[in-house]
Design an enzyme around this catalytic site. Structure first.
Site, PDB file in Angstrom:
ATOM      1  N   LYS A  95       2.811   4.531   1.048  1.00 11.26           N
ATOM      2  CA  LYS A  95       3.272   5.112   2.306  1.00 11.26           C
ATOM      3  C   LYS A  95       2.935   6.591   2.249  1.00 11.26           C
ATOM      4  O   LYS A  95       3.506   7.341   1.455  1.00 11.26           O
ATOM      5  CB  LYS A  95       4.775   4.899   2.461  1.00 11.26           C
ATOM      6  CG  LYS A  95       5.313   5.435   3.774  1.00 11.26           C
ATOM      7  CD  LYS A  95       6.747   4.974   3.982  1.00 11.26           C
ATOM      8  CE  LYS A  95       7.273   5.319   5.352  1.00 11.26           C
ATOM      9  NZ  LYS A  95       7.299   6.736   5.644  1.00 11.26           N
ATOM     10  N   CYS A  97      39.179  14.841  15.424  1.00 11.92           N
ATOM     11  CA  CYS A  97      39.940  15.700  16.318  1.00 11.92           C
ATOM     12  C   CYS A  97      40.411  14.847  17.490  1.00 11.92           C
ATOM     13  O   CYS A  97      39.643  14.071  18.062  1.00 11.92           O
ATOM     14  CB  CYS A  97      39.029  16.816  16.797  1.00 11.92           C
ATOM     15  SG  CYS A  97      39.616  17.630  18.276  1.00 11.92           S
ATOM     16  N   ASP A 111       2.763  10.415   3.110  1.00  9.96           N
ATOM     17  CA  ASP A 111       3.730  11.333   3.702  1.00  9.96           C
ATOM     18  C   ASP A 111       3.003  12.369   4.553  1.00  9.96           C
ATOM     19  O   ASP A 111       2.766  13.490   4.128  1.00  9.96           O
ATOM     20  CB  ASP A 111       4.528  12.002   2.581  1.00  9.96           C
ATOM     21  CG  ASP A 111       5.797  12.645   3.097  1.00  9.96           C
ATOM     22  OD1 ASP A 111       6.101  12.483   4.302  1.00  9.96           O
ATOM     23  OD2 ASP A 111       6.479  13.317   2.310  1.00  9.96           O
ATOM     24  N   CYS A 162      39.708  23.497  18.014  1.00 11.72           N
ATOM     25  CA  CYS A 162      40.660  23.532  19.123  1.00 11.72           C
ATOM     26  C   CYS A 162      42.108  23.446  18.660  1.00 11.72           C
ATOM     27  O   CYS A 162      43.023  23.535  19.473  1.00 11.72           O
ATOM     28  CB  CYS A 162      40.360  22.423  20.134  1.00 11.72           C
ATOM     29  SG  CYS A 162      40.763  20.767  19.540  1.00 11.72           S
ATOM     30  N   GLU A 205       0.848  -1.190   0.000  1.00 13.58           N
ATOM     31  CA  GLU A 205       0.000   0.000   0.000  1.00 13.58           C
ATOM     32  C   GLU A 205       0.879   1.233   0.000  1.00 13.58           C
ATOM     33  O   GLU A 205       2.046   1.163   0.404  1.00 13.58           O
ATOM     34  CB  GLU A 205      -0.888  -0.007   1.251  1.00 13.58           C
ATOM     35  CG  GLU A 205      -0.099   0.215   2.537  1.00 13.58           C
ATOM     36  CD  GLU A 205      -0.803  -0.286   3.797  1.00 13.58           C
ATOM     37  OE1 GLU A 205      -1.119  -1.494   3.834  1.00 13.58           O
ATOM     38  OE2 GLU A 205      -1.013   0.526   4.700  1.00 13.58           O
ATOM     39  N   LYS A 263      11.121   2.758  -0.233  1.00 11.42           N
ATOM     40  CA  LYS A 263      11.075   4.203  -0.492  1.00 11.42           C
ATOM     41  C   LYS A 263      11.252   4.508  -1.981  1.00 11.42           C
ATOM     42  O   LYS A 263      11.958   3.794  -2.684  1.00 11.42           O
ATOM     43  CB  LYS A 263      12.185   4.919   0.300  1.00 11.42           C
ATOM     44  CG  LYS A 263      12.127   4.699   1.809  1.00 11.42           C
ATOM     45  CD  LYS A 263      10.879   5.278   2.452  1.00 11.42           C
ATOM     46  CE  LYS A 263      10.961   6.762   2.697  1.00 11.42           C
ATOM     47  NZ  LYS A 263      11.768   7.150   3.848  1.00 11.42           N
ATOM     48  N   TYR A 303      -4.635   2.698   8.612  1.00  9.40           N
ATOM     49  CA  TYR A 303      -3.912   1.541   8.066  1.00  9.40           C
ATOM     50  C   TYR A 303      -3.398   0.573   9.136  1.00  9.40           C
ATOM     51  O   TYR A 303      -2.761  -0.419   8.822  1.00  9.40           O
ATOM     52  CB  TYR A 303      -2.738   1.985   7.188  1.00  9.40           C
ATOM     53  CG  TYR A 303      -1.800   2.981   7.834  1.00  9.40           C
ATOM     54  CD1 TYR A 303      -1.006   2.624   8.914  1.00  9.40           C
ATOM     55  CD2 TYR A 303      -1.713   4.283   7.360  1.00  9.40           C
ATOM     56  CE1 TYR A 303      -0.168   3.536   9.513  1.00  9.40           C
ATOM     57  CE2 TYR A 303      -0.866   5.204   7.951  1.00  9.40           C
ATOM     58  CZ  TYR A 303      -0.098   4.827   9.026  1.00  9.40           C
ATOM     59  OH  TYR A 303       0.731   5.730   9.624  1.00  9.40           O
ATOM     60  N   CYS A 320      42.070  20.366  13.928  1.00  9.48           N
ATOM     61  CA  CYS A 320      40.684  20.639  14.291  1.00  9.48           C
ATOM     62  C   CYS A 320      40.438  22.145  14.201  1.00  9.48           C
ATOM     63  O   CYS A 320      41.162  22.923  14.826  1.00  9.48           O
ATOM     64  CB  CYS A 320      40.405  20.152  15.709  1.00  9.48           C
ATOM     65  SG  CYS A 320      38.793  20.664  16.320  1.00  9.48           S
ATOM     66  N   CYS A 325      38.449  19.602  23.591  1.00 13.13           N
ATOM     67  CA  CYS A 325      37.961  20.300  22.391  1.00 13.13           C
ATOM     68  C   CYS A 325      36.567  20.845  22.706  1.00 13.13           C
ATOM     69  O   CYS A 325      35.642  20.086  22.994  1.00 13.13           O
ATOM     70  CB  CYS A 325      37.883  19.356  21.199  1.00 13.13           C
ATOM     71  SG  CYS A 325      37.107  20.117  19.757  1.00 13.13           S
TER      72      CYS A 325
END
Ligand code: IVH
Length: 750
Positions: free
Chosen positions: A128, A447, A130, A432, A126, A324, A236, A429, A453
């Protein structure tokens, strides 16, 4: 005594009287609010009464009433909706993206049920829808409650709003006394366009897509606004039922329709995988003319008895999957690349895009995954996108699938600016300055700053207070940013949250003087923090933000160990075996790389076995480790990460400090009234009535622990024909042994 006498000045008799008065007043307020939709108290006044009640109870615990307002779900939430605990959890669905995923789904169901690949097995297919899911509770045929999904366990009470939706009947006939109908609230394309036109005309805000419009309309505090919005509802599924309504999914849909609900006309019974896929293509072909948004097709095992046998993983049914539709695409210019540092130190590149509409939503940021992805390589060094790299200034393709974060998928080299340069991924990083390194086999650069950090610390804290973790009212991402690194009142570690109010008396005053903080909000915050001092083990584990420990894994660990100290001890005990495992994995990998050709395959395994044999792991460590990684859903990756976190002195200190402030509650083992709840069970030999996977899942669903080996801790051995050494060992240890039929009788499944 008056209603405003400070709680600390009440004597016992006064406290008792005051608790009775508050119980009555809050009960009346609840009734007016929920049942009659005519609240007489403001949210703030209501909250103040509840807090006063809780304060008195904490001073005089013995006086807490059996009908204490503190225990009532249906209390009004701060955002204006009361909360509803779902009698039956509202599940989400696993996703499949192509035909192979659906074939795997069918295969795994057959395997679980012990059905051959050609045994008859039908599914429903069936659309789906949204929209947003809604649970409608009918008692004796009357609609008494409507609730959103929320986190699946607790949703929002939107009864008054649901009553304004034309597709939702207020009364139904011949239904079971207790009847929960579940389905999707949505808005049609035509109604969505009209609504947005009206919003423009009246200067209101417009909605990005029909789903947002439906959600925004249903979640209105004023039900008369919901009434003016054209919402629809497809049924459903169902939740609690006092009597079954059907034997198959298809029959159940027919019954829902007979009760007066709208059901989707494109629901079909599919006797085979090829029928399912054919119906998927059919629905996909009609998608643009349906007049409402759908984002895939849902397949469900038709036979409800089989659904019951298949049961659930933690948040999804084994008997259903969403197939999907492919994602939506658009092209735009990449204006920049930012690096975000996450709670596990991962450096994540984020694309800053010239805003573009993708499937009805304006997108200006998208993920670029990691440095290999930008460079056009996959994790193994092979080419992706034909090896094309991504550069700032490029014309890129963006795609979006449902709620998933948009991604940059492709790049158009014909539009590349002449002066563009390859992107240089940072090796320090950006937050930091610590080195950012990539470990062997890790796609992500991280990092190395750990808790020093600030970005990692803040992200860990944000995760800690997030909705599925500690969920502290009034302490969200924004407040964490504000408190982190504060010179006087810092929240730098999770434990700091729980000492916020008692660090010194001037704190409250300071908090009061900050932007946006008044006396009420400060004391509200402290009360909200106090409310979370008792926390369920799974939630706590998830909150710690340990890499690879997601919501589901945390829950599985909690159900297995039940207790923090037992868990920490087991993790500590397993440490030598975890380290040996890592060494063995490395040895195996090194040998695999060396074994360029097939004729050396055997060496790979030898290298691994040798590494394990040489590691001298004490038997207790080996057994704790195999127990840990043997938990359904917990593998070596999660196990190693957990072990590393507990063995890291900084992290361990943070856990131990935090623990001082908490009461850790064991998870409710499901169906704890079962005779096998809390027992450790071992299956051996051939099972004839069900597969091993099903037996294990059934036992776990009843609160039993399933182990692979017999030990002193084993309570019960279930032995089928052909049982060997385990049965002998159990007999030696005097452990009760049952055959499969007696086991089924014991658990009430015979
Ligand atoms: S069945 C126990 N059927 O999809 C199974 N869900 O991604 C419950 N949804 O939370 C779900 N159309 O809100 C089912 N035909 C359909 C659906 C559907 C939309 C939504 C539902 C669910 C979400 C999971």
């Amino acid at each position: 005594m008056s209603e405003t006498t400070p709680v600390s000045e009440l004597n016992e008799a006064e406290a008792r009287a005051e608790l009775a008065r508050l119980a009555a007043q809050l009960q009346r307020a609840n009734r007016l609010y929920h049942a009659e939709d005519a609240p007489e108290l403001s949210d703030a006044d209501y909250d103040a009464l509840k807090r006063r009640n809780a304060d008195i109870e904490s001073l005089f615990p013995a006086l807490k009433r059996p009908d204490s307002p503190s225990d009532q779900v249906g209390a009004r939430a701060a955002d204006g909706f009361s909360k509803v605990s779902h009698a039956v959890r509202m599940m989400s669905l696993g996703n499949g993206f192509d035909d192979d995923d659906i074939a795997d789904f069918d295969r795994s169901i057959r395997k679980y049920l012990g059905l051959s690949s050609d045994a008859p097995l039908s599914y429903t297919a069936e659309p789906k829808i949204d929209g947003l899911s809604l649970s409608l509770r009918y008692e004796k045929g009357r609609l008494v409650q409507a609730a959103t999904r929320g986190d699946g366990e607790v949703g929002e009470n939107v009864t008054a709003n649901a009553r304004t939706v034309g597709d939702i009947p207020h009364d139904i006939e011949n239904a079971p006394d207790i009847f929960e109908v579940r389905g999707e609230v949505y808005m049609s394309h035509a109604d969505f366009d009209d609504l947005n036109a009206r919003q423009v005309a009246s200067g209101g805000k417009t909605f990005a897509n029909p789903r947002n419009a439906a959600a925004g309309s249903l979640r209105q505090l004023d039900a008369s606004i919901t009434a003016s919005r054209p919402l629809r509802f497809f049924a459903y599924a169902w939740g609690e039922l006092s009597a079954p309504i059907a034997a198959t999914q298809m029959e159940a849909i027919d019954r829902l329709r007979a009760f007066g609900f709208q059901t989707n006309d494109l629901t079909r019974l599919c006797p085979s995988l090829s029928d399912m896929l054919a119906h998927y293509r059919d629905i996909e072909a009609q998608r643009s003319t349906l007049g409402y948004d759908i984002d895939g097709v849902v397949y469900k095992v038709n036979d409800l008895a089989l659904q019951a046998r298949l049961g659930f993983r933690s948040t999804t049914p084994r008997w259903a999957i969403a197939h999907k539709f492919p994602a939506e695409l658009a092209w735009t210019r990449l204006e920049g690349i930012d690096i975000q540092v996450g709670r596990t130190g991962a450096l994540s590149p984020v694309a800053r895009l010239h805003p573009v509409t993708v499937g009805g939503v304006v997108v200006s940021n998208a993920t670029l995954h990691n440095e290999d992805y930008i460079a056009g390589r996959d994790a193994k060094g092979g080419a992706i996108r034909g090896g094309k790299d991504i550069r700032v200034g490029d014309w890129v393709q963006v795609y979006r699938a449902g709620d998933v974060i948009p991604k940059v998928a492709d790049v158009d080299l014909s539009k590349r600016p002449k002066d563009s340069v390859p992107y240089a991924f940072p090796t320090k990083c950006p937050e930091c300055g610590s080195d950012a390194i990539r470990e062997d086999g890790d796609a992500v650069r991280r990092c190395t700053g750990g808790l020093i950090c600030p970005a990692q610390a803040v992200e860990k804290l944000k995760h800690f207070v997030s909705r599925k973790a500690f969920d502290i009212e009034g302490l969200g991402a924004k407040q964490i940013e504000m408190f982190h690194g504060d010179p006087v009142l810092p929240i730098n570690t999770p434990a700091d949250i729980f000492t916020l109010q008692n660090r010194d008396a001037s704190n409250l005053a300071r908090l009061k003087n900050r932007d946006g903080w008044g006396e009420t909000s400060a004391s509200n915050l402290f009360a909200a923090i106090d409310e979370k001092r008792a926390i369920e083990l799974g939630r706590l584990l998830f909150a710690l933000g340990i890499r690879h420990v997601g919501e589901v894994g945390a829950r599985d660990l909690a159900l297995h160990y039940l207790d923090w100290d037992a868990m920490a001890q087991a993790i500590d005990a397993a440490r030598p075996a975890a380290l040996a495992q890592r060494k063995a994995d490395a040895a195996e990998e090194a040998e695999r790389q060396a074994a360029a050709s097939d004729n050396r395959r055997a060496r790979v395994k030898e290298a691994r076995d040798a590494a394990i044999a040489n590691s001298d792991v004490p038997p207790a460590a080996a057994s704790a480790w195999s127990d840990l990684i043997g938990i359904d859903g917990i593998g070596t990756t999660l196990g190693l990460s957990l072990s590393d976190a507990f063995a890291n002195p900084d992290e361990r200190r943070a856990f131990d400090d935090l623990r001082q402030h908490l009461t850790i509650v064991s998870p409710d083992a499901p169906a704890s009234d079962s005779p096998v709840a809390g027992k450790t069970v071992v299956f051996t030999g051939t099972l004839e009535k069900m597969t091993r996977a099903e037996a294990k899942a059934r036992a776990e669903a009843l609160g039993a622990k399933v182990s692979g080996s017999v030990s002193q801790k084993t309570d019960l051995l279930v032995a089928g024909p052909g049982a060997g050494s385990k049965a002998k060992k159990a007999a030696d240890l005097g452990i009760e042994t049952l055959d499969e039929d007696s086991w089924l009788q014991l658990i009430g499944d015979a």
